[in-house]
Design a protein around this motif. Structure first.
Motif, PDB file in Angstrom:
ATOM      1  N   UNK A   1       0.689  -1.227   0.271  1.00 29.55           N
ATOM      2  CA  UNK A   1      -0.145   0.003  -0.094  1.00 29.55           C
ATOM      3  C   UNK A   1       0.964   1.237  -0.055  1.00 29.55           C
ATOM      4  N   UNK A   2       0.814   2.034  -0.950  1.00 29.17           N
ATOM      5  CA  UNK A   2       1.244   3.431  -0.941  1.00 29.17           C
ATOM      6  C   UNK A   2       0.241   4.572  -0.546  1.00 29.17           C
ATOM      7  N   UNK A   3       0.545   5.110   0.567  1.00 25.35           N
ATOM      8  CA  UNK A   3      -0.435   6.043   1.335  1.00 25.35           C
ATOM      9  C   UNK A   3      -0.031   7.332   1.174  1.00 25.35           C
ATOM     10  N   UNK A   4      -0.717   8.147   0.297  1.00 27.68           N
ATOM     11  CA  UNK A   4      -0.696   9.606   0.286  1.00 27.68           C
ATOM     12  C   UNK A   4      -1.760  10.284   0.951  1.00 27.68           C
ATOM     13  N   UNK A   5      -1.480  11.412   1.668  1.00 25.97           N
ATOM     14  CA  UNK A   5      -2.566  12.207   1.939  1.00 25.97           C
ATOM     15  C   UNK A   5      -3.108  11.648   3.396  1.00 25.97           C
ATOM     16  N   UNK A   6      -4.128  10.675   3.321  1.00 23.53           N
ATOM     17  CA  UNK A   6      -4.664  10.430   4.454  1.00 23.53           C
ATOM     18  C   UNK A   6      -5.310   9.064   4.269  1.00 23.53           C
ATOM     19  N   UNK A   7      -5.529   8.224   5.250  1.00 24.86           N
ATOM     20  CA  UNK A   7      -6.047   6.864   5.259  1.00 24.86           C
ATOM     21  C   UNK A   7      -7.204   6.801   6.311  1.00 24.86           C
TER      22      UNK A   7
ATOM     23  N   UNK B   1      -8.436   0.848   7.468  1.00 24.00           N
ATOM     24  CA  UNK B   1      -8.864  -0.828   7.691  1.00 24.00           C
ATOM     25  C   UNK B   1      -8.090  -1.712   6.575  1.00 24.00           C
ATOM     26  N   UNK B   2      -8.172  -1.209   5.497  1.00 23.56           N
ATOM     27  CA  UNK B   2      -7.445  -1.617   4.187  1.00 23.56           C
ATOM     28  C   UNK B   2      -5.953  -1.957   4.483  1.00 23.56           C
ATOM     29  N   UNK B   3      -5.433  -1.214   5.181  1.00 16.66           N
ATOM     30  CA  UNK B   3      -3.931  -1.149   5.387  1.00 16.66           C
ATOM     31  C   UNK B   3      -3.323  -2.161   6.326  1.00 16.66           C
ATOM     32  N   UNK B   4      -4.430  -2.836   7.159  1.00 15.89           N
ATOM     33  CA  UNK B   4      -4.178  -3.830   7.945  1.00 15.89           C
ATOM     34  C   UNK B   4      -4.200  -5.169   7.224  1.00 15.89           C
ATOM     35  N   UNK B   5      -4.350  -5.076   6.040  1.00 13.67           N
ATOM     36  CA  UNK B   5      -4.065  -6.196   5.160  1.00 13.67           C
ATOM     37  C   UNK B   5      -2.808  -6.554   4.534  1.00 13.67           C
ATOM     38  N   UNK B   6      -2.118  -5.300   4.307  1.00 14.81           N
ATOM     39  CA  UNK B   6      -0.784  -5.448   3.505  1.00 14.81           C
ATOM     40  C   UNK B   6       0.183  -5.877   3.998  1.00 14.81           C
TER      41      UNK B   6
ATOM     42  N   UNK C   1       3.095  -4.746   3.160  1.00 16.02           N
ATOM     43  CA  UNK C   1       4.227  -3.518   3.359  1.00 16.02           C
ATOM     44  C   UNK C   1       3.212  -2.369   3.124  1.00 16.02           C
ATOM     45  N   UNK C   2       3.435  -1.407   3.872  1.00 17.10           N
ATOM     46  CA  UNK C   2       2.823   0.122   3.793  1.00 17.10           C
ATOM     47  C   UNK C   2       3.800   0.994   3.949  1.00 17.10           C
ATOM     48  N   UNK C   3       3.651   1.879   2.881  1.00 16.30           N
ATOM     49  CA  UNK C   3       4.839   3.106   2.739  1.00 16.30           C
ATOM     50  C   UNK C   3       3.890   4.446   2.450  1.00 16.30           C
ATOM     51  N   UNK C   4       4.291   5.300   3.494  1.00 17.58           N
ATOM     52  CA  UNK C   4       3.324   6.489   3.368  1.00 17.58           C
ATOM     53  C   UNK C   4       4.364   7.861   3.529  1.00 17.58           C
ATOM     54  N   UNK C   5       3.832   8.821   3.136  1.00 16.45           N
ATOM     55  CA  UNK C   5       4.524   9.998   3.006  1.00 16.45           C
ATOM     56  C   UNK C   5       4.303  10.535   4.286  1.00 16.45           C
ATOM     57  N   UNK C   6       5.414  11.772   4.527  1.00 17.20           N
ATOM     58  CA  UNK C   6       5.537  12.224   5.785  1.00 17.20           C
ATOM     59  C   UNK C   6       4.189  13.288   6.106  1.00 17.20           C
ATOM     60  N   UNK C   7       3.175  13.446   5.449  1.00 17.24           N
ATOM     61  CA  UNK C   7       2.057  14.265   5.652  1.00 17.24           C
ATOM     62  C   UNK C   7       1.002  13.591   6.076  1.00 17.24           C
ATOM     63  N   UNK C   8       0.848  12.183   6.179  1.00 16.25           N
ATOM     64  CA  UNK C   8      -0.275  11.454   6.383  1.00 16.25           C
ATOM     65  C   UNK C   8      -0.667  11.383   7.408  1.00 16.25           C
TER      66      UNK C   8
END
Length: 466
Positions: free
Chosen positions: A311-317, A323-328, A330-337
């Motif tokens: 999961x590549x997470x920009x902005x917000x989840x 919920x979706x992130x808990x199934x991945x 590897x999770x990669x996010x930006x510093x503003x998330x």
């Protein structure tokens, strides 16, 4: 005049005039444990109560006493369905699937049940009539679907078969597979799918609603996940939000804004086709993979195909996005998330987050998020438990590419499979989903949830005017 007919006539007259009779039209359902006899008794019992509801005006046109009468009959019917499904849930599933020989997805089971036992679940016509109303204008026949699924999922045998059925690729995905194998590109509407090297990139493009989830997005995401899992040239899947055209986020990516509250207000969020389907289809497939239909080309010894997911997470989840992130894997996010599960504000259950979140960030922080509304920013230590990497926005693409390369290894799939077997046994997930189906269905039509939806909608309209 027969007693039942006299009571029915008296109650209909009093309800229509705004007076509530002191008792319901029939006593509680009595079961003897014999399927055929109990089915006949249930049909008659439900028909009597439904006749009383149908004799009243539609919910938006009822007075308070008329609504109280309707709720009394609807509740009596649901009490009877609960009793029947508690005893006969597994047997009913056998009847609907030819003793398990026919595979049936959840969206097929409810219509089949409505045909076999009229009244046990709402038929297509009743659901269509309900969908014409806003959420607060419905009688909540989807609650009956929740009872149906609860009764079948709580059985290890029936529930296991349902989970297996939900792991099969969809008809839509099978039809699109040859073209995707050939071109490596497919636009599904709210999801764009592209194969780049050994990775399938699923870009969510529901830009009108800031990538909020609804029935359409659930179908498109399941199709895209199926295709990524079936295409032999794909070794790793990547899910990322697309670039927004909303004035507040123009030119920026957003991962997910959770459930589409606008469509929920208007009664366009389905219990089965969205709230249950998303958990049992594409999210479940991210963890477990897909199961090929019997006779189709097998890609593994047991017919199950799994692949690692990023999961590549920009902005917000938010909400369903978190919920979706808990199934991945590897999770990669930006510093503003930032991440949040606004369960209390919405009044519903946040999917399978209550099953998975405590395992990932710890039981106490999980309660703070779900029960206390704690929002997790990128610099919060808890964010490091949700994400594997938190990087500057300009490094997102490079970090994702590195993660794809790292996970594109034959040893990854068997190891992730063994990890998932330990962390979330299938039977544990089945038991959770049985209770979730019941609780979520009731929550959708609880008075506090309907009031929350109304307040949220009015607040948004005021902000739009201002």
């Amino acid at each position: 005049m027969p007693r039942d007919l006299a009571e029915q006539l008296r109650e209909n007259i009093m309800a229509a005039s705004g007076h509530t009779p002191p008792r319901t039209a029939a006593g509680p359902l009595r079961l003897n444990g014999v399927f055929d006899a109990d089915t006949a008794a249930l049909r008659a019992h439900l028909a009597r109560h439904q006749e009383r509801v149908d004799a009243l005006p539609a919910r938006p046109d009822r007075g308070s006493e008329q609504q109280a009468a309707a709720e009394r009959h609807l509740t009596a019917g649901r009490t009877a369905r609960m009793a029947f499904m508690r005893v006969h849930g597994e047997r009913l599933h056998r009847e609907l699937t030819d003793d398990g020989r026919q595979s049936a997805r959840i969206e097929q089971l409810a219509p089949l049940a409505a045909e076999l036992v009229p009244g046990l679940a709402p038929g297509p016509e009743r659901l269509a009539a309900e969908r014409a109303n806003s959420q607060s204008g419905k009688d909540g026949y989807e609650v009956d679907q929740g009872i149906l699924l609860w009764g079948m999922l709580r059985s290890p045998v029936a529930g296991g078969r349902i989970l297996d059925a939900m792991l099969a690729p969809t008809v839509r995905a099978l039809a699109a597979l040859p073209a995707f194998r050939r071109t490596g590109v497919l636009d599904l509407g709210t999801v764009h799918l592209a194969r780049e090297g050994g990775a399938a990139h699923l870009t969510v493009t529901n830009t009108r609603y800031l990538n909020a989830e609804d029935d359409t997005l659930a179908e498109d995401l399941e199709t895209a996940v199926d295709l990524a899992l079936m295409d032999e040239q794909v070794h790793v899947g990547v899910v990322r939000g697309g670039v927004m055209d909303h004035p507040r986020y123009a030119g920026r990516r957003v991962f997910s804004s959770g459930i589409n509250l606008t469509k929920l207000y208007h009664g366009r969020i389905s219990f089965v086709d969205f709230l249950i389907r998303r958990e049992l289809s594409y999210i479940h497939k991210l963890i477990r993979g897909i199961r090929w239909p019997e006779g189709a080309e097998p890609l593994s010894a047991d017919g199950v195909v799994e692949k690692p997911w990023i999961a590549a997470v920009d902005g917000h989840a938010i909400g369903g996005g978190m919920q979706l992130l808990l199934a991945f894997d590897r999770v990669i996010a930006d510093t503003g998330v930032h991440f949040s599960l606004p369960a209390l504000q919405e009044g519903i259950v946040p999917g399978a987050a209550n099953l998975r979140l405590g395992r990932i960030i710890g039981p106490r922080p999980a309660r703070q998020v779900v029960l206390g509304g704690r929002r997790i920013e990128a610099d919060d230590p808890a964010a490091r438990l949700i994400c594997d990497d938190i990087v500057a926005p300009e490094l997102m693409d490079k970090t994702v590419a590195g993660a794809v390369e790292a996970l594109d290894d034959p040893c990854v799939v068997p190891n992730r499979r063994m990890i998932n077997l330990v962390e979330e046994p299938v039977d544990q997930f089945r038991a959770y989903m049985a209770e979730f189906a019941l609780e979520q269905a009731k929550r959708l039509y609880s008075r506090d949830v309907l009031a929350n939806i109304e307040r949220t909608w009015l607040s948004r309209k005021r902000r739009a005017v201002d």
